[in-house]
Scaffold this active site. Structure first.
Site, PDB file in Angstrom:
ATOM      1  N   ASN A   1       0.869  -1.177   0.000  1.00 48.74           N
ATOM      2  CA  ASN A   1       0.000   0.000   0.000  1.00 48.74           C
ATOM      3  C   ASN A   1       0.906   1.227   0.000  1.00 48.74           C
ATOM      4  OD1 ASN A   1      -1.831   2.014   0.401  1.00 48.74           O
ATOM      5  ND2 ASN A   1      -2.511   1.349   2.432  1.00 48.74           N
TER       6      ASN A   1
ATOM      7  N   LYS B   1       0.131   4.186  -0.344  1.00 50.59           N
ATOM      8  CA  LYS B   1      -0.558   5.375   0.188  1.00 50.59           C
ATOM      9  C   LYS B   1      -0.314   6.556  -0.754  1.00 50.59           C
ATOM     10  CE  LYS B   1      -0.395   3.301   4.720  1.00 50.59           C
ATOM     11  NZ  LYS B   1      -0.343   3.432   6.176  1.00 50.59           N
TER      12      LYS B   1
ATOM     13  N   HIS C   1      -9.701   1.191   4.769  1.00 47.86           N
ATOM     14  CA  HIS C   1      -8.449   1.415   5.501  1.00 47.86           C
ATOM     15  C   HIS C   1      -8.702   2.394   6.645  1.00 47.86           C
ATOM     16  CE1 HIS C   1      -4.370   2.600   6.424  1.00 47.86           C
ATOM     17  NE2 HIS C   1      -3.976   1.505   5.793  1.00 47.86           N
TER      18      HIS C   1
ATOM     19  N   GLU D   1      -7.097   4.792   7.686  1.00 49.04           N
ATOM     20  CA  GLU D   1      -6.844   6.202   7.351  1.00 49.04           C
ATOM     21  C   GLU D   1      -8.044   6.809   6.617  1.00 49.04           C
ATOM     22  OE1 GLU D   1      -3.057   5.588   5.440  1.00 49.04           O
ATOM     23  OE2 GLU D   1      -2.153   5.140   7.384  1.00 49.04           O
TER      24      GLU D   1
ATOM     25  N   GLU E   1      -5.560  -4.868  10.584  1.00 44.91           N
ATOM     26  CA  GLU E   1      -4.610  -3.763  10.750  1.00 44.91           C
ATOM     27  C   GLU E   1      -4.964  -2.977  12.013  1.00 44.91           C
ATOM     28  OE1 GLU E   1      -2.506  -2.503   6.856  1.00 44.91           O
ATOM     29  OE2 GLU E   1      -4.197  -1.193   7.224  1.00 44.91           O
TER      30      GLU E   1
ATOM     31  N   GLY F   1       2.243   2.502  11.002  1.00 46.44           N
ATOM     32  CA  GLY F   1       3.172   3.623  10.792  1.00 46.44           C
ATOM     33  C   GLY F   1       4.271   3.745  11.830  1.00 46.44           C
TER      34      GLY F   1
ATOM     35  N   SER G   1       3.238  -1.876  10.670  1.00 43.16           N
ATOM     36  CA  SER G   1       4.672  -1.919  10.988  1.00 43.16           C
ATOM     37  C   SER G   1       5.330  -3.254  10.651  1.00 43.16           C
ATOM     38  CB  SER G   1       4.904  -1.552  12.460  1.00 43.16           C
ATOM     39  OG  SER G   1       4.388  -0.268  12.704  1.00 43.16           O
TER      40      SER G   1
HETATM   41  P1  13P Z   1       2.713   0.615   7.928  1.00 44.59           P
HETATM   42  O1  13P Z   1       3.262  -0.644   7.324  1.00 44.59           O
HETATM   43  O2  13P Z   1       3.431   1.846   7.522  1.00 44.59           O
HETATM   44  O3  13P Z   1       2.569   0.473   9.414  1.00 44.59           O
HETATM   45  O4  13P Z   1       1.254   0.808   7.365  1.00 44.59           O
HETATM   46  C1  13P Z   1       0.389  -0.261   7.410  1.00 44.59           C
HETATM   47  C2  13P Z   1      -0.756   0.077   6.555  1.00 44.59           C
HETATM   48  O5  13P Z   1      -1.513   0.988   6.863  1.00 44.59           O
HETATM   49  C3  13P Z   1      -0.933  -0.684   5.312  1.00 44.59           C
HETATM   50  O6  13P Z   1      -2.188  -0.491   4.770  1.00 44.59           O
END
Ligand code: 13P
Length: 254
Positions: free
Chosen positions: A11, A13, A99, A101, A169, A175, A217
């Site tokens: 991902n 982002k 997601h 976010e 997740e 993150g 992570s």
């Molecule tokens: P990270 O791997 O940066 O923690 O993000 C996970 C994520 O949100 C994948 O969709």
């Protein structure tokens, strides 16, 4: 029991900042995983780069996905939206839905379930993201997880569930660095719990077959242990998917 093929989803982002960089990142990953077998890799770039990457790398050992989809099917007067059908026609096979976010931007379980259905109807495989905000000692997070998963799949029939992917997740683990990810033991427990909910909804045969990914992570250093002991079918990778070295070691760890 023989292990199923693994799925590792990148991902990206809202990265990288230019198409040229996206091409460089994609081709470096593709080159380094050329000989990897038994792992399906899916890259979800910003939608703006999707068609160009599909066009340039169609023969690569990597499939494509999108990071979001409109809950409106087909076409219509929906400014800024991209429909599942459009994404499918441009070459996406998967789409990330719900997601955290996006949920933080106001996306409700109801919207998420409508998006899951729109994706399935268009022939895409939705990667439904669920996860608690905090992990309390009393087990309240399990109820939150059950509620979120059930509501996000409201109206999604058993006949379509075989194309579903669920990504666990936990918001608190996203993150950060590898040390902040869930432990393999806790992951294993949660995966069993998610499979139980899916089996309750869709029956054991279908419920147990839905691939469960973990995201939060995941880096080159913890992917091996999470993959071996966490009982997951793969990963949804955020920041580490922007580092060729890290991402390739995650794929190889699977
Ligand atoms: P990270 O791997 O940066 O923690 O993000 C996970 C994520 O949100 C994948 O969709």
């Amino acid at each position: 029991m023989a292990r199923r093929g693994r799925l590792v989803v990148a991902n990206w982002k809202m990265h990288p900042g230019a198409l040229q960089e996206a091409r460089r990142l994609f081709s470096s990953i593709a080159r380094r995983i050329r000989r990897v077998r038994g792992v399906q890799v899916v890259v979800c770039p910003p939608a703006l780069y999707l068609s160009e990457l599909v066009r340039s790398y169609r023969g690569a050992n990597i499939r494509f996905g999108a990071q979001d989809v409109s809950w409106h099917a087909g076409i219509g007067a929906y400014t800024g939206e991209l429909s599942a059908m459009m994404l499918k026609r441009i070459g996406a096979g998967h789409v990330i839905v719900g997601h955290s976010e996006r949920r933080a931007m106001g996306e409700s379980d109801k919207t998420v379930s409508t998006k899951v259905k729109a994706a399935l109807d268009a022939g895409l495989a939705p990667i439904l993201c669920v996860g608690e905000e905090e992990r309390d000692h009393e087990g309240g997070y399990l109820s939150q997880l059950e509620w979120q998963l059930t509501a996000s799949l409201d109206g999604v029939p058993r006949t379509q569930a075989s194309r579903l992917v669920v990504a666990y997740e936990p918001v608190w683990a996203i993150g950060k660095r590898a040390q902040s990810a869930v432990t393999p033991r806790l992951l294993h427990e949660t995966v069993i719990f998610v499979k139980k909910i899916l089996s309750k909804k869709y029956g054991r045969v279908v419920g147990m077959k839905v691939p469960i990914l973990y995201g939060g992570s995941v880096e080159g250093t913890n992917a091996g242990a999470l993959s071996r002991e966490g009982a997951v079918d793969g990963f949804l990778v955020g920041h580490a998917s922007l580092s060729v070295r890290d991402f390739v070691s995650i794929v190889k760890a699977c």
